[in-house]
Design a protein around this motif. Sequence first.
Motif, mmCIF file in Angstrom:
data_model
loop_
_atom_site.group_PDB
_atom_site.id
_atom_site.type_symbol
_atom_site.label_atom_id
_atom_site.label_comp_id
_atom_site.label_asym_id
_atom_site.label_seq_id
_atom_site.Cartn_x
_atom_site.Cartn_y
_atom_site.Cartn_z
ATOM 1 N N TRP A 96 2.855 3.396 8.930
ATOM 2 C CA TRP A 96 3.721 2.750 10.011
ATOM 3 C C TRP A 96 3.000 2.275 11.273
ATOM 4 N N LEU A 97 3.032 0.798 11.373
ATOM 5 C CA LEU A 97 2.494 0.240 12.389
ATOM 6 C C LEU A 97 3.158 -0.174 13.747
ATOM 7 N N PHE A 98 2.703 -0.020 14.831
ATOM 8 C CA PHE A 98 3.295 -0.377 16.053
ATOM 9 C C PHE A 98 2.783 -1.986 16.229
ATOM 10 N N GLN A 99 1.389 -2.203 16.111
ATOM 11 C CA GLN A 99 0.805 -3.457 16.238
ATOM 12 C C GLN A 99 -0.291 -3.669 15.164
ATOM 13 N N GLY A 100 -0.422 -5.035 14.714
ATOM 14 C CA GLY A 100 -1.350 -5.383 13.927
ATOM 15 C C GLY A 100 -0.874 -5.409 12.586
ATOM 16 N N ALA A 101 -1.873 -5.576 11.752
ATOM 17 C CA ALA A 101 -1.727 -5.593 10.068
ATOM 18 C C ALA A 101 -2.718 -5.010 9.189
ATOM 19 N N ILE A 102 -2.268 -4.578 8.182
ATOM 20 C CA ILE A 102 -3.184 -3.704 7.310
ATOM 21 C C ILE A 102 -2.871 -4.301 5.637
ATOM 22 N N GLN A 103 -3.921 -4.821 5.291
ATOM 23 C CA GLN A 103 -3.884 -5.129 3.822
ATOM 24 C C GLN A 103 -4.001 -3.886 2.937
ATOM 25 N N HIS A 104 -3.100 -3.693 2.056
ATOM 26 C CA HIS A 104 -3.081 -2.286 1.186
ATOM 27 C C HIS A 104 -3.260 -2.808 -0.289
ATOM 28 N N ILE A 105 -4.180 -2.220 -1.145
ATOM 29 C CA ILE A 105 -4.098 -2.604 -2.691
ATOM 30 C C ILE A 105 -4.304 -1.297 -3.212
ATOM 31 N N ASP A 106 -3.840 -0.895 -4.363
ATOM 32 C CA ASP A 106 -3.748 0.322 -5.041
ATOM 33 C C ASP A 106 -4.013 0.032 -6.572
ATOM 34 N N SER A 107 -4.446 1.247 -7.084
ATOM 35 C CA SER A 107 -4.632 1.141 -8.519
ATOM 36 C C SER A 107 -3.447 1.110 -9.377
ATOM 37 N N LEU A 121 5.191 3.268 1.766
ATOM 38 C CA LEU A 121 4.999 4.559 1.080
ATOM 39 C C LEU A 121 4.546 4.503 -0.201
ATOM 40 N N MET A 122 3.308 5.207 -0.510
ATOM 41 C CA MET A 122 2.499 5.239 -1.781
ATOM 42 C C MET A 122 2.727 6.710 -2.362
ATOM 43 N N THR A 123 3.055 6.651 -3.409
ATOM 44 C CA THR A 123 3.346 8.163 -4.144
ATOM 45 C C THR A 123 2.120 8.245 -5.093
ATOM 46 N N ALA A 124 1.388 9.180 -4.752
ATOM 47 C CA ALA A 124 -0.100 9.434 -5.922
ATOM 48 C C ALA A 124 0.335 10.125 -7.079
ATOM 49 N N GLY A 125 1.151 11.148 -6.825
ATOM 50 C CA GLY A 125 1.533 11.966 -8.315
ATOM 51 C C GLY A 125 0.079 12.257 -8.558
ATOM 52 N N ASP A 152 5.774 21.006 -6.297
ATOM 53 C CA ASP A 152 5.167 21.164 -7.724
ATOM 54 C C ASP A 152 5.797 20.447 -8.749
ATOM 55 N N ALA A 153 7.157 20.284 -8.598
ATOM 56 C CA ALA A 153 8.048 19.600 -9.877
ATOM 57 C C ALA A 153 7.439 18.233 -9.998
ATOM 58 N N THR A 154 7.008 17.361 -9.023
ATOM 59 C CA THR A 154 6.778 15.919 -9.200
ATOM 60 C C THR A 154 5.357 15.631 -8.813
ATOM 61 N N ARG A 155 4.393 16.598 -8.634
ATOM 62 C CA ARG A 155 3.181 16.169 -8.035
ATOM 63 C C ARG A 155 2.197 15.998 -9.111
ATOM 64 N N HIS A 156 2.590 16.083 -10.488
ATOM 65 C CA HIS A 156 1.787 15.813 -11.682
ATOM 66 C C HIS A 156 2.317 14.467 -12.329
ATOM 67 N N GLN A 157 3.443 13.812 -11.685
ATOM 68 C CA GLN A 157 4.097 12.581 -12.446
ATOM 69 C C GLN A 157 2.929 11.463 -12.497
ATOM 70 N N PRO A 158 3.008 10.821 -13.537
ATOM 71 C CA PRO A 158 1.809 9.754 -13.990
ATOM 72 C C PRO A 158 2.211 8.682 -13.167
ATOM 73 N N GLU A 159 3.150 8.194 -12.762
ATOM 74 C CA GLU A 159 3.659 7.025 -12.222
ATOM 75 C C GLU A 159 2.974 6.881 -10.999
ATOM 76 N N ARG A 160 2.205 5.625 -10.600
ATOM 77 C CA ARG A 160 1.733 5.208 -9.242
ATOM 78 C C ARG A 160 2.837 4.425 -8.550
ATOM 79 N N GLU A 161 3.656 5.048 -7.541
ATOM 80 C CA GLU A 161 4.769 4.238 -6.928
ATOM 81 C C GLU A 161 4.442 3.639 -5.761
ATOM 82 N N PHE A 162 4.859 2.530 -5.309
ATOM 83 C CA PHE A 162 4.874 2.099 -4.012
ATOM 84 C C PHE A 162 6.206 1.549 -3.507
#
Length: 347
Positions: A96-107, A121-125, A152-162
Amino acid sequence: MSNVETRPEQVVCKAGGLPGPSCDQQGRSPVEIITSRDVPLGGPRAMTVRRTLPQRQRSLIGPWCFVDHYGPADVSVTGGMDVAPHPHTGLQTVSWLFQGAIQHIDSGGNAGLVLPGEVNLMTAGAGICHSEVSTDDTTTLHGVQLWLALPDATRHQPEREFEHFEPEPVSLDGGEMLVFLGKLWGTESPVQTHSPLLGAEIRLDPGASIDLPVNPGFEHGLLVDSGDIALENVDLPVAAIGYTGIGVEELRIANRSDEPGQLILIGGEPFTEEIVMWWNFLGRTHEEVARYREEWQAEGERFGAVDGYVGKGGPGQNADGMGRLPAPRMPDVTIKARRNPPPQVQK
């Protein structure tokens, strides 16, 4: 954002505690003050962030387990944020930003800009890696980076969500708020989370005071970015969090400054699972975290790879010449699970 401390297990955080006896709290809820500590965000030209969570005093507020607050910083000279690909497990990152811009790239194949007033919001799983680089046209960088512990119920999920969401401002009598996660005062975010929780930016006019209805089943933390702020009649320093435990139905927030106030309100149901949190990994045991580290160092499939990272050092590398962040050395002792205090203000 990565935790780039080289010895993360050795940090001794500053205590906060209760306000002094001069504070007039008649009829109001008690408040625990959680102060921040400065942490360099990697490299010889490191950008400094102010970290309030985790602390020895309190590790979580609801499922919120990590709070970094940075800026406003003139990054035209320092180069700004340049965090090479790094891993995460068992958590969600909230930018969450107040000023500026950040480039995000994930796997997970996701790429996008983090912009003011828009949540990413990025979900690591089970595992993900990502990079974060402030854009070339950013001269001032100012915002927060937050982590949510996955149950624990969702921390092993394989999906990499954004997910990306731009909340509409909601008018208050004396300001406005943007609810980017959860719901507050009849406004709800569509972004998926895995625990009942809340995340919002509050903007208070000079001299304004609001009585904000909140969920009494949640514990809450109010991070002060700017303004002369009082929570429940308790003065809060800039960059500190004012914490209130469960059972509170209304928060009185006042801006005693002649300048606008800017705040981040987080909250959620108490997170009852014990977690082992080290570097950028959340797990449940020392052995589990050690395995994550080994897999990252071996460039294993758990985390995937970031395609298209361009750092301050050019394509594929940051200003220090690294194409990915190496994990610190594991401590020589067994990392114990974090046991959060009860969800009430500590005396």
